[in-house]
Structure formats: C-alpha cells, structure tokens
Design a protein around this motif. Sequence first.
Motif, PDB file in Angstrom:
ATOM      1  N   MET A   6      17.430  17.643  10.561  1.00 49.82           N
ATOM      2  CA  MET A   6      16.912  16.330  10.830  1.00 49.82           C
ATOM      3  C   MET A   6      18.029  15.387  11.291  1.00 49.82           C
ATOM      4  N   LYS A   7      19.186  15.530  10.658  1.00 52.95           N
ATOM      5  CA  LYS A   7      20.339  14.719  11.033  1.00 52.95           C
ATOM      6  C   LYS A   7      20.731  14.999  12.482  1.00 52.95           C
ATOM      7  N   ALA A   8      20.685  16.245  12.879  1.00 53.91           N
ATOM      8  CA  ALA A   8      21.018  16.626  14.250  1.00 53.91           C
ATOM      9  C   ALA A   8      20.004  16.059  15.245  1.00 53.91           C
ATOM     10  N   LEU A   9      18.744  15.978  14.844  1.00 55.66           N
ATOM     11  CA  LEU A   9      17.706  15.411  15.705  1.00 55.66           C
ATOM     12  C   LEU A   9      17.983  13.941  15.984  1.00 55.66           C
ATOM     13  N   GLU A  33      20.701  10.651   0.355  1.00 54.14           N
ATOM     14  CA  GLU A  33      19.560  11.277  -0.309  1.00 54.14           C
ATOM     15  C   GLU A  33      19.348  10.662  -1.686  1.00 54.14           C
ATOM     16  N   LYS A  34      18.127  10.223  -1.926  1.00 50.76           N
ATOM     17  CA  LYS A  34      17.759   9.650  -3.216  1.00 50.76           C
ATOM     18  C   LYS A  34      16.706  10.557  -3.837  1.00 50.76           C
ATOM     19  N   GLU A  35      16.030  10.090  -4.869  1.00 48.40           N
ATOM     20  CA  GLU A  35      15.067  10.935  -5.565  1.00 48.40           C
ATOM     21  C   GLU A  35      14.007  11.528  -4.646  1.00 48.40           C
ATOM     22  N   ARG A  36      13.212  10.669  -4.064  1.00 48.17           N
ATOM     23  CA  ARG A  36      12.114  11.145  -3.230  1.00 48.17           C
ATOM     24  C   ARG A  36      12.246  10.737  -1.770  1.00 48.17           C
ATOM     25  N   THR A  37      13.387  10.193  -1.389  1.00 47.53           N
ATOM     26  CA  THR A  37      13.570   9.757  -0.005  1.00 47.53           C
ATOM     27  C   THR A  37      14.915  10.219   0.554  1.00 47.53           C
ATOM     28  N   ILE A  38      14.947  10.332   1.854  1.00 47.97           N
ATOM     29  CA  ILE A  38      16.189  10.586   2.582  1.00 47.97           C
ATOM     30  C   ILE A  38      16.301   9.477   3.627  1.00 47.97           C
ATOM     31  N   ASP A  64       8.885  17.581   1.390  1.00 47.82           N
ATOM     32  CA  ASP A  64       8.184  16.833   0.348  1.00 47.82           C
ATOM     33  C   ASP A  64       8.832  15.486   0.073  1.00 47.82           C
ATOM     34  N   LYS A  65       9.792  15.105   0.909  1.00 47.92           N
ATOM     35  CA  LYS A  65      10.471  13.820   0.736  1.00 47.92           C
ATOM     36  C   LYS A  65      10.116  12.874   1.862  1.00 47.92           C
ATOM     37  N   ARG A  66      10.215  11.593   1.567  1.00 45.70           N
ATOM     38  CA  ARG A  66       9.978  10.557   2.559  1.00 45.70           C
ATOM     39  C   ARG A  66      11.255  10.339   3.354  1.00 45.70           C
ATOM     40  N   VAL A  67      11.149  10.214   4.670  1.00 48.92           N
ATOM     41  CA  VAL A  67      12.322  10.096   5.525  1.00 48.92           C
ATOM     42  C   VAL A  67      12.255   8.780   6.295  1.00 48.92           C
ATOM     43  N   THR A  68      13.367   8.043   6.316  1.00 42.59           N
ATOM     44  CA  THR A  68      13.455   6.809   7.087  1.00 42.59           C
ATOM     45  C   THR A  68      14.761   6.787   7.882  1.00 42.59           C
ATOM     46  N   VAL A  69      14.796   5.953   8.913  1.00 37.45           N
ATOM     47  CA  VAL A  69      15.995   5.785   9.726  1.00 37.45           C
ATOM     48  C   VAL A  69      16.356   4.306   9.701  1.00 37.45           C
ATOM     49  N   GLU A  70      17.594   4.019   9.352  1.00 33.36           N
ATOM     50  CA  GLU A  70      18.099   2.649   9.374  1.00 33.36           C
ATOM     51  C   GLU A  70      19.217   2.560  10.405  1.00 33.36           C
TER      52      GLU A  70
END
Length: 75
Positions: free
Chosen positions: A1-4, A25-30, A67-73
């Motif tokens: 995902m990081k490469a994308l 990476e946190k509990e349920r999010t990246i 199974d984790k939520r992914v966001t981009v900042e």
Amino acid sequence: MKALVETIAKALVDHPDDVRVNAVEKERTIVYELSVHPDDMGKIIGRQGRIAKALRSVVIAASVNTDKRVTVEIV
C-alpha cells in the motif's frame, strides 16, 4: 500500500526524489503520511482538493481486503 501511494505521488510531482511516505500503524487504522517538495504541494492537493480526494479513494479501494482502516494525510 505504501508503494502504491508513493508511485502515484511520484507520477504527479516535478520533484519525485522528494516524495516520502511514512506509515503510522495504530490499533485499527493505518495512516500514510505523504510529504512532498513545497513547490509540489499544489499538484498533490489539486483544485479544491480533487487530486487528494482521488488519491484517498484509490487507497481505500485497494485496502478493502484488510481488516484495518486506511487513510492518507498530506504533510
């Protein structure tokens, strides 16, 4: 995902060597923190944030199987 995220960002900017992606990476999010050259900030954000929104949409669509939520900042 990081490469994308890195590949898409490098294709959009004038200074591809300055593109950095940091995964937090946190509990349920990246959270992918994207940093670019200051001159390229407008190209990553786009008019009214359209490019940034599209980038986030692509990453969210690619992370459906996780199974984790992914966001981009953009930093």
